[in-house]
Design a protein around this motif. Structure first.
Motif, mmCIF file in Angstrom:
data_model
loop_
_atom_site.group_PDB
_atom_site.id
_atom_site.type_symbol
_atom_site.label_atom_id
_atom_site.label_comp_id
_atom_site.label_asym_id
_atom_site.label_seq_id
_atom_site.Cartn_x
_atom_site.Cartn_y
_atom_site.Cartn_z
ATOM 1 N N ALA A 198 -7.967 3.968 5.500
ATOM 2 C CA ALA A 198 -7.416 2.819 4.780
ATOM 3 C C ALA A 198 -6.757 3.270 3.478
ATOM 4 O O ALA A 198 -5.663 2.805 3.118
ATOM 5 C CB ALA A 198 -8.511 1.799 4.498
ATOM 6 N N GLY A 199 -7.414 4.178 2.773
ATOM 7 C CA GLY A 199 -6.831 4.697 1.533
ATOM 8 C C GLY A 199 -5.543 5.461 1.787
ATOM 9 O O GLY A 199 -4.567 5.332 1.034
ATOM 10 N N LEU A 200 -5.511 6.263 2.853
ATOM 11 C CA LEU A 200 -4.305 7.016 3.192
ATOM 12 C C LEU A 200 -3.148 6.082 3.524
ATOM 13 O O LEU A 200 -2.008 6.301 3.081
ATOM 14 C CB LEU A 200 -4.584 7.934 4.379
ATOM 15 N N ARG A 201 -3.422 5.041 4.302
ATOM 16 C CA ARG A 201 -2.358 4.105 4.669
ATOM 17 C C ARG A 201 -1.830 3.371 3.435
ATOM 18 O O ARG A 201 -0.618 3.139 3.316
ATOM 19 C CB ARG A 201 -2.874 3.101 5.701
ATOM 20 N N ALA A 202 -2.707 3.008 2.518
ATOM 21 C CA ALA A 202 -2.253 2.325 1.300
ATOM 22 C C ALA A 202 -1.392 3.252 0.446
ATOM 23 O O ALA A 202 -0.389 2.829 -0.139
ATOM 24 C CB ALA A 202 -3.453 1.828 0.508
ATOM 25 N N ARG A 203 -1.763 4.523 0.389
ATOM 26 C CA ARG A 203 -0.995 5.479 -0.419
ATOM 27 C C ARG A 203 0.365 5.795 0.191
ATOM 28 O O ARG A 203 1.261 6.268 -0.510
ATOM 29 C CB ARG A 203 -1.814 6.751 -0.625
ATOM 30 N N GLU A 204 0.520 5.528 1.473
ATOM 31 C CA GLU A 204 1.800 5.757 2.133
ATOM 32 C C GLU A 204 2.802 4.629 1.873
ATOM 33 O O GLU A 204 3.994 4.772 2.171
ATOM 34 C CB GLU A 204 1.590 5.898 3.644
ATOM 35 N N VAL A 205 2.334 3.513 1.329
ATOM 36 C CA VAL A 205 3.228 2.381 1.055
ATOM 37 C C VAL A 205 4.131 2.731 -0.127
ATOM 38 O O VAL A 205 3.643 3.063 -1.210
ATOM 39 C CB VAL A 205 2.411 1.109 0.748
ATOM 40 N N PRO A 206 5.443 2.684 0.056
ATOM 41 C CA PRO A 206 6.341 3.049 -1.037
ATOM 42 C C PRO A 206 6.389 1.987 -2.131
ATOM 43 O O PRO A 206 6.214 0.799 -1.871
ATOM 44 C CB PRO A 206 7.707 3.162 -0.342
ATOM 45 N N GLY A 207 6.587 2.447 -3.362
ATOM 46 C CA GLY A 207 6.797 1.518 -4.466
ATOM 47 C C GLY A 207 5.584 1.200 -5.312
ATOM 48 O O GLY A 207 5.703 0.494 -6.318
ATOM 49 N N SER A 208 4.410 1.698 -4.936
ATOM 50 C CA SER A 208 3.225 1.395 -5.736
ATOM 51 C C SER A 208 3.061 2.416 -6.855
ATOM 52 O O SER A 208 3.608 3.517 -6.806
ATOM 53 C CB SER A 208 1.969 1.385 -4.871
ATOM 54 N N PHE A 209 2.281 2.040 -7.855
ATOM 55 C CA PHE A 209 1.995 2.917 -8.986
ATOM 56 C C PHE A 209 0.602 3.526 -8.900
ATOM 57 O O PHE A 209 0.068 4.020 -9.889
ATOM 58 C CB PHE A 209 2.143 2.150 -10.304
ATOM 59 N N GLY A 210 0.020 3.491 -7.730
ATOM 60 C CA GLY A 210 -1.295 4.093 -7.547
ATOM 61 C C GLY A 210 -2.194 3.236 -6.688
ATOM 62 O O GLY A 210 -1.979 2.034 -6.531
ATOM 63 N N VAL A 211 -3.214 3.881 -6.105
ATOM 64 C CA VAL A 211 -4.169 3.196 -5.235
ATOM 65 C C VAL A 211 -5.587 3.544 -5.664
ATOM 66 O O VAL A 211 -5.915 4.720 -5.854
ATOM 67 C CB VAL A 211 -3.970 3.608 -3.759
ATOM 68 N N GLU A 212 -6.419 2.522 -5.840
ATOM 69 C CA GLU A 212 -7.845 2.716 -6.075
ATOM 70 C C GLU A 212 -8.586 2.253 -4.830
ATOM 71 O O GLU A 212 -8.522 1.085 -4.469
ATOM 72 C CB GLU A 212 -8.316 1.930 -7.297
ATOM 73 N N ASN A 213 -9.275 3.171 -4.194
ATOM 74 C CA ASN A 213 -10.001 2.855 -2.970
ATOM 75 C C ASN A 213 -11.469 2.621 -3.309
ATOM 76 O O ASN A 213 -12.248 3.554 -3.456
ATOM 77 C CB ASN A 213 -9.853 3.999 -1.968
#
Length: 204
Positions: free
Chosen positions: A183-198
């Protein structure tokens, strides 16, 4: 003497990782906790882009979490107030800012996670809805979310997606560490975000 209750709220009932050992609570307080839980789970606009958590202590309910629509913040406070045994509601739910960019990130992240073949069983209709597969027993059920310690999370989605100012936070409960990682990997693959906290919790 009534015992001390701590319970919390986003995004469904579950057999959780309990945060420490809590003292037993009386029948009246258990009834209040169950009514609060029921009222919040019945909110019509509570969804995957929100996350709610609550605690209850001697007539006082504290609400925390994130509301995609600002009306959810006020509706949740009113719903908790309707439960028997509630004298006061402290509303600490954060209303998320309105942003077209954040909306795009929400939906892109949703599809990236819930359409992944490995995670699709968590998707709506996949028979893994949090609240239905893990009925609550009596009393409270705190879970170890770092930002909602000692509170009971609520929500029918196993994975809640919170987006604020381009930053993505994942909250929820899954069955395995590998599910959390993917789930964290898929969220980090989304373009345009400034970071992911899993901050997904793995059920023990």
């Amino acid at each position: 003497m009534h015992g001390y209750v701590r319970v919390a709220a986003a995004l469904a009932g579950l057999a959780f990782v309990l945060v420490g050992v809590q003292p037993p609570i009386g029948a009246d307080e258990k009834s209040s906790v169950e009514e609060i839980r029921t009222e919040l789970l019945q909110l019509p606009y509570y969804g995957v882009f929100d996350f709610l958590a609550f605690s209850y202590d001697k007539g006082t309910v504290t609400l925390m979490g994130y509301a995609y629509r600002s009306t959810l913040k006020h509706d949740a406070a009113r719903a908790a107030k309707r439960a028997s045994g509630v004298d006061q509601v402290i509303d600490k739910i954060e209303a998320l800012p309105v942003s077209q960019n954040d909306d795009e990130l929400r939906w892109k992240t949703y599809y990236a996670i819930y359409r992944d073949p490995f995670l699709s069983r968590y998707a709506p209709g996949g028979a893994m809805l949090w609240g239905h597969r893990h009925p609550f027993g009596g009393g409270f059920h705190a879970i170890s979310f770092s930002r909602f310690l000692g509170m009971e999370p609520l929500g029918d989605y196993p994975l809640h997606i919170i987006v604020k100012n381009g930053k993505i936070t994942l909250l929820g409960v899954v069955d395995a560490e590998s599910d959390k990682t993917i789930a964290g990997l898929r969220a980090r693959e989304v373009p345009g975000s400034f970071g992911v906290e899993n901050e997904i919790v793995v059920e023990k």
